[in-house]
Design a protein around this motif. Structure first.
Motif, PDB file in Angstrom:
ATOM      1  N   LYS A  95      69.513  22.512  38.885  1.00 30.66           N
ATOM      2  CA  LYS A  95      69.040  21.551  37.854  1.00 30.66           C
ATOM      3  C   LYS A  95      70.204  21.083  36.947  1.00 30.66           C
ATOM      4  N   TYR A  96      71.293  22.048  36.832  1.00 33.38           N
ATOM      5  CA  TYR A  96      72.489  21.679  35.940  1.00 33.38           C
ATOM      6  C   TYR A  96      73.015  20.585  36.321  1.00 33.38           C
ATOM      7  N   TRP A  97      73.293  20.726  37.766  1.00 28.35           N
ATOM      8  CA  TRP A  97      74.208  19.728  38.352  1.00 28.35           C
ATOM      9  C   TRP A  97      73.676  18.324  38.712  1.00 28.35           C
ATOM     10  N   LEU A  98      72.374  18.401  38.958  1.00 28.59           N
ATOM     11  CA  LEU A  98      71.593  16.858  38.982  1.00 28.59           C
ATOM     12  C   LEU A  98      71.653  16.335  37.668  1.00 28.59           C
ATOM     13  N   THR A  99      71.299  16.963  36.622  1.00 24.31           N
ATOM     14  CA  THR A  99      71.319  16.582  35.401  1.00 24.31           C
ATOM     15  C   THR A  99      72.607  16.090  34.939  1.00 24.31           C
ATOM     16  N   LYS A 100      73.794  16.815  35.112  1.00 20.16           N
ATOM     17  CA  LYS A 100      75.244  16.464  34.806  1.00 20.16           C
ATOM     18  C   LYS A 100      75.652  15.457  35.253  1.00 20.16           C
ATOM     19  N   GLU A 101      75.371  15.056  36.617  1.00 22.02           N
ATOM     20  CA  GLU A 101      75.994  14.021  37.259  1.00 22.02           C
ATOM     21  C   GLU A 101      75.042  12.933  37.489  1.00 22.02           C
ATOM     22  N   LYS A 102      73.925  13.207  36.863  1.00 22.84           N
ATOM     23  CA  LYS A 102      72.903  12.040  36.742  1.00 22.84           C
ATOM     24  C   LYS A 102      72.408  11.392  38.325  1.00 22.84           C
ATOM     25  N   ILE A 103      72.056  12.507  39.101  1.00 20.56           N
ATOM     26  CA  ILE A 103      71.654  12.071  40.602  1.00 20.56           C
ATOM     27  C   ILE A 103      70.064  12.122  40.534  1.00 20.56           C
ATOM     28  N   PRO A 104      69.548  11.210  41.033  1.00 27.32           N
ATOM     29  CA  PRO A 104      68.189  11.028  41.371  1.00 27.32           C
ATOM     30  C   PRO A 104      67.298  12.327  42.032  1.00 27.32           C
ATOM     31  N   LEU A 105      66.418  12.816  42.013  1.00 17.32           N
ATOM     32  CA  LEU A 105      65.919  13.721  42.609  1.00 17.32           C
ATOM     33  C   LEU A 105      65.814  13.592  44.315  1.00 17.32           C
ATOM     34  N   GLU A 106      65.665  12.224  44.430  1.00 17.50           N
ATOM     35  CA  GLU A 106      65.522  11.946  45.707  1.00 17.50           C
ATOM     36  C   GLU A 106      66.795  11.994  46.474  1.00 17.50           C
ATOM     37  N   ASN A 107      68.011  12.058  45.869  1.00 17.22           N
ATOM     38  CA  ASN A 107      69.256  12.186  46.530  1.00 17.22           C
ATOM     39  C   ASN A 107      69.838  13.678  46.385  1.00 17.22           C
ATOM     40  N   ILE A 139      64.229  27.261  42.958  1.00 16.38           N
ATOM     41  CA  ILE A 139      64.556  25.760  42.720  1.00 16.38           C
ATOM     42  C   ILE A 139      63.356  25.006  42.591  1.00 16.38           C
ATOM     43  N   GLN A 140      62.244  25.380  43.239  1.00 13.66           N
ATOM     44  CA  GLN A 140      60.896  24.690  42.893  1.00 13.66           C
ATOM     45  C   GLN A 140      60.460  25.109  41.351  1.00 13.66           C
ATOM     46  N   ASP A 141      60.622  26.065  41.119  1.00 11.04           N
ATOM     47  CA  ASP A 141      60.376  26.574  39.481  1.00 11.04           C
ATOM     48  C   ASP A 141      61.190  25.845  38.704  1.00 11.04           C
ATOM     49  N   LYS A 142      62.403  25.717  38.833  1.00 13.16           N
ATOM     50  CA  LYS A 142      63.341  25.104  37.810  1.00 13.16           C
ATOM     51  C   LYS A 142      62.973  23.549  37.776  1.00 13.16           C
ATOM     52  N   LEU A 143      62.974  22.984  39.080  1.00 11.78           N
ATOM     53  CA  LEU A 143      62.837  21.632  39.076  1.00 11.78           C
ATOM     54  C   LEU A 143      61.146  21.157  38.739  1.00 11.78           C
ATOM     55  N   ASN A 144      60.282  22.142  38.865  1.00 13.97           N
ATOM     56  CA  ASN A 144      58.904  21.787  38.448  1.00 13.97           C
ATOM     57  C   ASN A 144      58.361  20.933  39.579  1.00 13.97           C
ATOM     58  N   THR A 145      58.797  20.999  40.960  1.00 12.85           N
ATOM     59  CA  THR A 145      58.237  20.335  42.080  1.00 12.85           C
ATOM     60  C   THR A 145      58.475  20.977  43.221  1.00 12.85           C
ATOM     61  N   THR A 146      57.775  20.562  44.200  1.00 13.19           N
ATOM     62  CA  THR A 146      57.898  20.930  45.573  1.00 13.19           C
ATOM     63  C   THR A 146      58.468  19.755  46.384  1.00 13.19           C
ATOM     64  N   LYS A 147      58.671  18.498  45.678  1.00 11.37           N
ATOM     65  CA  LYS A 147      58.871  17.316  46.286  1.00 11.37           C
ATOM     66  C   LYS A 147      60.493  17.210  46.224  1.00 11.37           C
ATOM     67  N   TYR A 148      61.279  17.886  46.908  1.00 16.08           N
ATOM     68  CA  TYR A 148      62.627  17.620  46.893  1.00 16.08           C
ATOM     69  C   TYR A 148      62.952  18.112  48.456  1.00 16.08           C
ATOM     70  N   ASN A 149      64.235  17.374  48.991  1.00 15.65           N
ATOM     71  CA  ASN A 149      64.501  17.211  50.384  1.00 15.65           C
ATOM     72  C   ASN A 149      65.210  18.876  50.507  1.00 15.65           C
ATOM     73  N   ARG A 150      64.745  19.263  51.707  1.00 17.48           N
ATOM     74  CA  ARG A 150      65.311  20.424  52.052  1.00 17.48           C
ATOM     75  C   ARG A 150      65.716  20.395  53.557  1.00 17.48           C
ATOM     76  N   PHE A 151      66.925  21.087  54.098  1.00 17.55           N
ATOM     77  CA  PHE A 151      67.340  20.805  55.213  1.00 17.55           C
ATOM     78  C   PHE A 151      67.428  22.498  55.723  1.00 17.55           C
ATOM     79  N   ARG A 152      66.431  22.687  56.706  1.00 16.36           N
ATOM     80  CA  ARG A 152      66.212  23.984  57.259  1.00 16.36           C
ATOM     81  C   ARG A 152      66.868  24.358  58.482  1.00 16.36           C
ATOM     82  N   PHE A 153      67.905  25.325  58.488  1.00 15.67           N
ATOM     83  CA  PHE A 153      68.637  25.813  59.760  1.00 15.67           C
ATOM     84  C   PHE A 153      67.915  26.877  60.375  1.00 15.67           C
TER      85      PHE A 153
END
Length: 209
Positions: A95-107, A139-153
């Motif tokens: 959450k901190y770096w998304l906000t600081k760098e002004k990166i949209p959630l879809e990115n 991450i889900q708790d801090k962003l308050n959404t389950t709609k974010y991209n995740r890459f599962r290995f």
């Protein structure tokens, strides 16, 4: 006239800012800090980003809530983040770096291990549950959404009853280690595709591969 021109150029500046934001991505590798965790299955997120940094001669720097480096590729800027908060508190750094760098959630792209996938299987999803993964849960708790991209290995579930924690926090087997470099290369290709070809094309190309 001046107000008109100011408004016109202000509008253009605003558009450019939005355009620039869409070309910036936050790639988060989940893991735990400390040498004892370095080569464990649970740290595959860190391992993927370390592999990319090694290939491109990038250096991570310790900053607020994590180690970061920046990778430029085909007009895109990838900010690579390894949170230093330990797995269970990963959301704070994201959450901190998304906000600081002004990166949209879809990115945003979060890289994590997955017990429900066969070893080395790659799967990109745009939303979903945390699947019992504490890093994703935070991450889900801090962003308050389950709609974010995740890459599962995939790390598979080859452990006996009651041994899940030991397995997840254990190091790769010799057979897994042998196959890992090729899987890491494929993972890096997925990240690059995510930023240049888009999430849907990337899912079609890499999921299950």
């Amino acid at each position: 006239m001046w107000k008109f021109l100011k408004g016109l150029f202000g509008f253009k500046d605003e558009n450019k800012a939005k355009e620039d934001a869409m070309k910036k991505f936050l790639i988060v590798g989940l893991g735990n800090i400390g040498l004892e965790y370095k080569n464990t299955r649970h740290n595959i997120g860190f391992q993927v980003l370390d592999h990319l940094a090694e290939q491109e001669d990038l250096k991570f720097e310790t900053q607020k809530l994590g180690d970061l480096t920046t990778y430029k590729f085909k007009g895109r800027t990838f900010i690579l983040l390894k949170p230093s908060t330990y797995m269970n508190l990963s959301g704070k750094a994201v959450k901190y770096w998304l906000t600081k760098e002004k990166i949209p959630l879809e990115n945003l792209l979060v890289i994590t291990d997955d017990l429900n996938l066969p070893y080395g299987t790659l799967r990109l999803k745009t939303k979903g549950s945390d699947g019992g993964h504490n890093g994703l849960k935070d991450i889900q708790d801090k962003l308050n959404t389950t709609k974010y991209n995740r890459f599962r290995f995939g790390i598979s579930d080859s452990f006996s009853k009651g041994r899940q924690v030991d397995y997840v926090l254990g190091e790769w087997s010799s057979e897994e280690k042998e196959k890992l470099p090729e899987r890491l290369d494929k993972s890096i290709a997925l990240i690059k595709s995510f930023g240049t070809a888009g999430v849907n094309n990337t899912m079609n190309t890499f999921n299950g591969k």
